[in-house]
Design a protein around this motif. Structure first.
Motif, PDB file in Angstrom:
ATOM      1  N   VAL A 281      -2.413   2.603  -4.558  1.00 60.45           N
ATOM      2  CA  VAL A 281      -1.958   3.932  -4.175  1.00 60.45           C
ATOM      3  C   VAL A 281      -3.123   4.530  -3.392  1.00 60.45           C
ATOM      4  O   VAL A 281      -4.236   4.629  -3.901  1.00 60.45           O
ATOM      5  CB  VAL A 281      -1.616   4.789  -5.406  1.00 60.45           C
ATOM      6  CG1 VAL A 281      -1.180   6.181  -4.978  1.00 60.45           C
ATOM      7  CG2 VAL A 281      -0.521   4.105  -6.230  1.00 60.45           C
ATOM      8  N   SER A 282      -2.852   4.859  -2.124  1.00 60.52           N
ATOM      9  CA  SER A 282      -3.940   5.195  -1.216  1.00 60.52           C
ATOM     10  C   SER A 282      -3.806   6.629  -0.740  1.00 60.52           C
ATOM     11  O   SER A 282      -2.725   7.070  -0.366  1.00 60.52           O
ATOM     12  CB  SER A 282      -3.874   4.230  -0.034  1.00 60.52           C
ATOM     13  OG  SER A 282      -4.877   4.535   0.875  1.00 60.52           O
ATOM     14  N   SER A 283      -4.901   7.367  -0.767  1.00 59.26           N
ATOM     15  CA  SER A 283      -4.854   8.717  -0.225  1.00 59.26           C
ATOM     16  C   SER A 283      -5.586   8.699   1.110  1.00 59.26           C
ATOM     17  O   SER A 283      -6.612   8.042   1.260  1.00 59.26           O
ATOM     18  CB  SER A 283      -5.497   9.709  -1.190  1.00 59.26           C
ATOM     19  OG  SER A 283      -6.829   9.923  -0.842  1.00 59.26           O
TER      20      SER A 283
ATOM     21  N   SER B 159      -5.109   7.927  -6.895  1.00 52.84           N
ATOM     22  CA  SER B 159      -5.232   6.971  -5.797  1.00 52.84           C
ATOM     23  C   SER B 159      -6.555   6.237  -5.959  1.00 52.84           C
ATOM     24  O   SER B 159      -7.491   6.754  -6.562  1.00 52.84           O
ATOM     25  CB  SER B 159      -5.185   7.695  -4.452  1.00 52.84           C
ATOM     26  OG  SER B 159      -6.274   8.592  -4.359  1.00 52.84           O
TER      27      SER B 159
ATOM     28  N   THR C 108       0.866  -1.176   0.000  1.00 48.22           N
ATOM     29  CA  THR C 108       0.000   0.000   0.000  1.00 48.22           C
ATOM     30  C   THR C 108       0.899   1.222   0.000  1.00 48.22           C
ATOM     31  O   THR C 108       1.762   1.378   0.875  1.00 48.22           O
ATOM     32  CB  THR C 108      -0.932  -0.016   1.227  1.00 48.22           C
ATOM     33  OG1 THR C 108      -1.745  -1.184   1.130  1.00 48.22           O
ATOM     34  CG2 THR C 108      -1.827   1.212   1.254  1.00 48.22           C
TER      35      THR C 108
ATOM     36  N   LEU D  56      -0.347   8.079  -1.500  1.00 46.06           N
ATOM     37  CA  LEU D  56      -0.356   8.965  -2.668  1.00 46.06           C
ATOM     38  C   LEU D  56       0.749  10.001  -2.509  1.00 46.06           C
ATOM     39  O   LEU D  56       0.954  10.539  -1.423  1.00 46.06           O
ATOM     40  CB  LEU D  56      -1.722   9.652  -2.778  1.00 46.06           C
ATOM     41  CG  LEU D  56      -1.892  10.628  -3.955  1.00 46.06           C
ATOM     42  CD1 LEU D  56      -1.802   9.917  -5.295  1.00 46.06           C
ATOM     43  CD2 LEU D  56      -3.228  11.372  -3.837  1.00 46.06           C
TER      44      LEU D  56
ATOM     45  N   ASP E 213      -8.481   2.928  -3.633  1.00 44.05           N
ATOM     46  CA  ASP E 213      -8.326   1.850  -2.654  1.00 44.05           C
ATOM     47  C   ASP E 213      -8.850   0.513  -3.137  1.00 44.05           C
ATOM     48  O   ASP E 213      -8.659  -0.498  -2.470  1.00 44.05           O
ATOM     49  CB  ASP E 213      -9.000   2.233  -1.335  1.00 44.05           C
ATOM     50  CG  ASP E 213      -8.138   3.220  -0.567  1.00 44.05           C
ATOM     51  OD1 ASP E 213      -6.951   2.927  -0.372  1.00 44.05           O
ATOM     52  OD2 ASP E 213      -8.646   4.297  -0.195  1.00 44.05           O
TER      53      ASP E 213
END
Ligand code: C2O
Ligand code: CU
Ligand code: CU
Length: 570
Positions: A477-479, A451, A382, A385, A453
């Motif tokens: 890519v997680s925000s 981003s 993970t 961002l 999920d």
């Protein structure tokens, strides 16, 4: 705008050893599609690739082996209608493209037969040579072997400002390298065949081309299953690397050979100004005498890891020199563009991926990353961002591999811990890198802009057989602002007009809702349209659907829950 350059494949054959004159076939230059809307229809077809039976291939539009070249511009909003008329499910991945994960066409965006997938994005990549190809898990080898794939050429102002050859098919030539093995009835063999016995260059056996007496640009792509190429010219002349996977270098790099692993591209300039009109020269693979671990250097001439081309030097393209064109490029630019590359010092997160398993012997496992095979339900990394990361791929194993990551272009910063060991031929932006046995190779990349999920991006070995065997991982890519709620609630909406003829629109009962994904199913439950993040203000075109009842399944952005509405197409 569709421009077709049709050069028919007049199939001639090299009759037998003992005959002196080599015969060649004019190399196919793939058709082009330029602009902002790209219609690709994938279907099974047949091509006459050698004497005897035709070979079943995967065709895209009119092309029978290897699809059209898509020409697009940086900054453009591009949209696609990818129609799957194959008998199998597939996916189409935009290799090298920086885009939202839901548009990426990885193993998750499966297009069933008869379905149209409609991704779109804004082109953020700079001028470069990318490509597209199927990415269905455990089917990548078979579908790529059949010739499904194509080039993407991105153009931009910085590239346009340079005096470089860029007339497609004249002094700017796409060259895709593949080798294939045939069975007794001339069909491609795929089951565990790492290396082909016969070279196809742009799908043409024993390919030749006429090139003008001036600087010519070749955009060379290794679209193999596993084979690497050590590319050079038959007179050992110096040529100039002007671009890597992700675009132009700062300045041309002069070489006499360049190694190209599966998935890698290189743009080169070759100077034909001093060649006589009527003379010829060969582009060759200097694959003879490679050390063990170089894919295709194995000595066997048959079997799973052998081939007639292994560990030999062979022709890729016979070049006949013809008169220069008006406005020929006759000088090598001394500089190209100004790239600002990441350095190891820019990275705030470091990760290591080890190449494991794959050792021969009874009970052995296929090659994997970190002792873990790819699994759809496992997110391996993970990534926050905007994080700038250094990834080190460690290969203490028995064989070389071609490591590829989606979403980003990266800068190779170290080989075996040394910045100076990074080759000048690979000094630009990259998305695939060679990881020879016994080496660790590090790159730095920034994971910006997109981003998501739910939809992951992939990293994998680009050897199709290794990828299919599970040498692949996935990352999201997680925000932090994006909170994935697991509320499985209905998000009420209606479809209008209903019945509809051309377009349907979506209306939500509450305002603060947006669409993440829409799939339209027919009454038999078969997906006919796949619409990642559609712009519902514009409506959804249903004009191509036949009359009948349909079910529109919608996943909303916030709750990621699914809701369904029925509509009638008149
Ligand atoms: Cu060229 Cu994951 O792919
Ligand atoms: Cu890719
Ligand atoms: Cu591999």
């Amino acid at each position: 705008m569709t421009k077709s350059i049709f050069i028919s494949l007049s199939v001639c054959f090299i009759v037998s050893a003992g005959l002196k004159a080599q015969t060649y076939n004019t190399m196919t230059i793939p058709d082009t599609i330029s602009g902002t809307t790209f219609n690709l229809t994938l279907k099974d077809t047949m091509a006459q690739l050698r004497s005897g039976n035709q070979t079943i291939t995967g065709g895209i539009n009119q092309n029978k082996f290897w699809g059209p070249t898509l020409i697009m511009y940086k900054g453009a909003n591009v949209s696609f209608n990818v129609k799957n008329k194959l008998n199998d499910s597939t996916t189409i991945h935009w290799h090298g493209m920086h885009l939202p994960a839901v548009m990426d066409g990885g193993p998750h965006q499966i297009i069933p037969p008869g379905t149209t997938w409609q991704p779109y994005w804004t082109v953020k990549n700079q001028a470069s040579t990318l490509w597209y190809h199927p990415h269905l898990h455990m089917m990548a080898n078979e579908q790529i072997t059949k010739g499904l794939g194509g080039f993407i050429i991105i153009r931009d102002a910085a590239e346009r400002a340079l005096a470089l050859p860029r007339t497609y098919g004249v002094d700017d030539i796409p060259v895709v390298l593949t080798s294939r093995r045939y069975d007794a009835s001339n069909q491609f063999s795929f089951t565990t065949v790492a290396y082909g016995d016969y070279m196809l260059t742009n799908g043409t056996p024993s390919a030749q081309i006429s090139l003008p007496k001036q600087y010519v640009r070749l955009r060379i792509l290794n679209a193999e299953i596993e084979r690497g190429y050590d590319v050079g010219f038959s007179d050992n002349r110096t040529f100039y690397i002007i671009g890597n996977d992700g675009g132009l270098l700062n300045a041309p790099v002069s070489v006499t050979r360049v190694k190209l692993m599966v998935g890698e591209r290189v743009e080169i300039l070759v100077n034909l100004s001093n060649d006589q009109i009527g003379s010829s020269i060969d582009l060759k693979a200097y694959n003879g005498g490679q050390t063990f671990g170089f894919p295709g250097g194995e000595p066997a001439t048959s079997g799973q890891f052998g081939s007639l081309l292994n560990n030999t030097t062979f022709n890729l393209l016979h070049i006949n020199v013809i008169a220069a064109t008006p406005n020929a490029i006759t000088a090598l630019p001394s500089t190209l563009i100004n790239n600002t590359y990441w350095t190891a010092a820019d990275a705030t997160i470091s990760r290591t991926v080890s190449i494991t398993d794959g050792n021969p012997g009874p009970g052995s496992l296929p090659f994997r990353f970190d002792n873990t095979a790819f699994a759809f339900n496992t997110i391996n990394k993970t990534i926050p961002l905007n994080s700038v990361e250094k990834w080190t791929i460690k290969n203490n194993n028995v064989f070389g591999h071609a490591f590829h990551i989606h979403d980003v272009e990266f800068k190779i910063v170290e080989r075996n811990g040394s910045a100076t060991a990074v080759g000048s031929h690979e000094s630009g932006w990259k998305d695939v890198m060679y990881v020879p046995n016994g080496e660790s190779v590090s790159f730095v990349a920034k994971f910006d802009d997109y981003s998501d999920d739910i939809h992951p991006f992939m990293y994998h070995c680009h050897f199709a057989l290794h990828e299919d065997d599970g040498m692949m991982g996935q990352f999201v890519v997680s925000s932090s602002t994006e909170v994935l709620k697991q509320n499985k609630i209905e998000v009420p909406f209606s479809v209008y007009p209903n019945p509809a003829q051309d377009k349907i629109f979506i209306k939500f009962e509450s305002d603060a809702v947006d669409v993440y994904y829409i799939t339209v199913y027919n009454a038999g439950g078969k997906a006919v349209l796949m619409l990642p993040a559609p712009d519902i203000q514009k409506g959804i075109s249903v004009s191509e659907l036949s009359k009948g009842t349909y079910y529109l399944q919608l996943m909303d952005v916030k709750t990621k829950s699914m809701s369904v509405q029925k509509f009638i197409k008149n």
